[in-house]
Design a protein around this motif. Sequence first.
Motif, PDB file in Angstrom:
ATOM      1  N   GLN A 147       0.807  -1.136   0.559  1.00  8.03           N
ATOM      2  CA  GLN A 147       0.120   0.154   0.289  1.00  8.03           C
ATOM      3  C   GLN A 147       0.362   1.282   0.005  1.00  8.03           C
ATOM      4  N   GLU A 148       1.963   1.203   0.567  1.00  5.69           N
ATOM      5  CA  GLU A 148       2.989   2.093   1.060  1.00  5.69           C
ATOM      6  C   GLU A 148       3.562   2.328   0.468  1.00  5.69           C
ATOM      7  N   HIS A 151       0.983   4.440  -2.932  1.00  8.81           N
ATOM      8  CA  HIS A 151       0.717   5.715  -2.822  1.00  8.81           C
ATOM      9  C   HIS A 151       1.896   6.566  -3.159  1.00  8.81           C
ATOM     10  N   HIS A 157      -6.635   5.060  -1.665  1.00 10.49           N
ATOM     11  CA  HIS A 157      -6.709   3.812  -1.163  1.00 10.49           C
ATOM     12  C   HIS A 157      -8.565   3.613  -1.969  1.00 10.49           C
ATOM     13  N   TYR A 173      -8.078  -1.324   3.012  1.00 12.15           N
ATOM     14  CA  TYR A 173      -8.586  -0.703   4.147  1.00 12.15           C
ATOM     15  C   TYR A 173      -8.425  -2.336   4.974  1.00 12.15           C
ATOM     16  N   HIS A 253       0.603   9.729   4.049  1.00 17.13           N
ATOM     17  CA  HIS A 253       0.172   9.232   4.119  1.00 17.13           C
ATOM     18  C   HIS A 253      -0.168   8.605   5.405  1.00 17.13           C
TER      19      HIS A 253
END
Length: 270
Positions: A147-148, A151, A157, A173, A253
């Motif tokens: 996820q990071e 970004h 998301h 999430y 984020h």
Amino acid sequence: MVFMNTSLRVVGLLSAVILLFSPFAFADHAWGSYHWARTANPFTLKMGDNLTSNWDPYLATAAADWSVSTVLDVTVVASGKNAKTCRPTPGRGEVCNAKYGSTGWVGIAQIWVSGSHITQGVVKMNDTYFSKAFYNTPAWKNLVMCQEIGHLFGLNHQDESTTNANLGTCMDYTSNPGANQHPNQHDYDMLETIYAHLDTTTTLQQSSANKPQANAVESDDPREWGREIRRSSDGRASLFERDFGNGEKVFTHVFWADEGVRSLSGRLRE
Ligand SMILES: [Zn+2]
Ligand SMILES: [Zn+2]
């Protein structure tokens, strides 16, 4: 701006109230029009590896996963940053892990922009939480790393509720990361949209080093993150923006720890 813990809490409460009146839609899946400037697709984004060896397989997995995209490839390169500060390098990402302390966050991604162009990015994985039983699993490590890094391309998301069904992407999430460890087709489609146009210049690292961006940030200190411009309804995801003027900004984020794990950390610290 006053930088005090109490004011941060007040800001958090105010954000929650504001969210009630202006719920955000996450359908577009980008948090702005931000993207790396480049003159051709697919482009290669380098990720500096400042990880301890136990984290290397997770970065390798995320790099391979995102490289499935038709518009970009991720290459992991050796780097020698102090993982605690994890300072950015112009034109690429830097990925770090350390025990950053009971900060409340499991992972953060920071993206510096100039106008609509991303110029550099940093990912930090907080071993203070990843060393606890709840997060110390391959599934959580894959999800947060994936996820990071996502970004850093300009992706947001897909979903920020932890109680609905998993979408099968690390950009979702969840309370159970089992099915959300990798990108899904919607992420790749979104990347094709973000990177459909070409630029006449590039913000990617060149053979001659890019001009360093002047605005450094002590990135694991929330007081340096600026204004919280968004927080998910259950408080697990935040986006901060610090505006340096002249179109230069840094976005952060924040992947907040599960409340139970967070309060446990607080107690352990006392
Ligand atoms: Zn562009
Ligand atoms: Zn996130």
